[in-house]
Design a protein around this motif. Structure first.
Motif, mmCIF file in Angstrom:
data_model
loop_
_atom_site.group_PDB
_atom_site.id
_atom_site.type_symbol
_atom_site.label_atom_id
_atom_site.label_comp_id
_atom_site.label_asym_id
_atom_site.label_seq_id
_atom_site.Cartn_x
_atom_site.Cartn_y
_atom_site.Cartn_z
ATOM 1 N N PRO A 5 10.755 -5.940 12.117
ATOM 2 C CA PRO A 5 11.405 -6.641 11.004
ATOM 3 C C PRO A 5 10.433 -6.849 9.836
ATOM 4 N N ARG A 6 10.990 -6.819 8.641
ATOM 5 C CA ARG A 6 10.160 -7.006 7.451
ATOM 6 C C ARG A 6 9.576 -8.416 7.421
ATOM 7 N N PHE A 58 -4.532 -8.158 -0.588
ATOM 8 C CA PHE A 58 -3.271 -8.874 -0.428
ATOM 9 C C PHE A 58 -2.613 -8.518 0.900
ATOM 10 N N CYS A 59 -2.614 -7.237 1.245
ATOM 11 C CA CYS A 59 -1.989 -6.815 2.494
ATOM 12 C C CYS A 59 -2.672 -7.454 3.708
ATOM 13 N N ALA A 67 0.411 0.618 4.175
ATOM 14 C CA ALA A 67 1.489 1.613 4.185
ATOM 15 C C ALA A 67 2.850 0.926 4.106
ATOM 16 N N THR A 68 3.000 -0.197 4.773
ATOM 17 C CA THR A 68 4.260 -0.946 4.722
ATOM 18 C C THR A 68 4.510 -1.450 3.308
ATOM 19 N N PHE A 69 3.465 -1.905 2.643
ATOM 20 C CA PHE A 69 3.627 -2.383 1.265
ATOM 21 C C PHE A 69 4.230 -1.283 0.402
ATOM 22 N N TYR A 70 3.692 -0.078 0.510
ATOM 23 C CA TYR A 70 4.170 1.027 -0.317
ATOM 24 C C TYR A 70 5.501 1.604 0.187
ATOM 25 N N ALA A 74 7.489 -1.353 -2.103
ATOM 26 C CA ALA A 74 7.434 -0.631 -3.381
ATOM 27 C C ALA A 74 8.627 0.301 -3.561
ATOM 28 N N SER A 75 9.262 0.696 -2.460
ATOM 29 C CA SER A 75 10.367 1.642 -2.570
ATOM 30 C C SER A 75 11.744 0.979 -2.634
ATOM 31 N N LYS A 76 11.823 -0.313 -2.394
ATOM 32 C CA LYS A 76 13.113 -1.012 -2.404
ATOM 33 C C LYS A 76 13.372 -1.621 -3.774
ATOM 34 N N ASN A 77 14.576 -1.402 -4.286
ATOM 35 C CA ASN A 77 14.938 -1.904 -5.616
ATOM 36 C C ASN A 77 14.703 -3.401 -5.777
#
Length: 141
Positions: A5-6, A58-59, A67-70, A74-77
């Protein structure tokens, strides 16, 4: 197959964690040691220093892989605005620390290269340059 989960469900959660990270970066306790000639002994003091904001830092602070950050945020609107702000604030923070002398200027290429800046200078010069030979009459064929 279901992934983990995020950590941040909403952009506001990510923004609040970013603010906590910046506060920590701006107020890091550091024990400094120096020699006091007046007292002929070493003295120590705890000072408050700042460290430069980075996405990597920060991560680690937030407990998420880079990798999760990006890949996720970063990929979700819904996270794009805060991710853009984080990237911009990292860049501005590094620039300000160079301009204020907090980070040595010798490290400028290393730090600012992360933000698309380059220390490369153009050395190619083009144009017509007239050449005048002094004593041209003394030249032999």
């Amino acid at each position: 197959m279901m992934g983990r989960p995020r950590r941040f469900k909403k952009a506001q959660d990510l923004a609040e964690e970013w603010e906590r990270y910046k506060a920590r970066c701006n107020d890091v306790p550091v024990v400094c040691h120096d020699f006091s000639a007046k007292n002929s002994q070493f003295v120590s003091a705890e000072l408050r220093k700042s460290v430069t904001y980075t996405i990597e830092g920060f991560c680690v602070f937030a407990g998420i892989p880079r990798a999760t950050f990006y890949e996720i945020y970063a990929s979700k609107n819904e996270f794009q605005d805060i991710v853009a702000r984080i990237k911009e604030e990292c860049e501005v923070d590094a620039r300000e620390k160079f301009e204020l002398g907090v980070i040595p200027t010798q490290l400028a290429a290393l730090w600012m290269g992360r933000h698309g800046y380059t220390a490369k200078t153009e050395s190619k010069v083009e144009g017509a340059v007239p050449v005048v030979l002094a004593g041209a009459d003394a030249l032999e064929d």
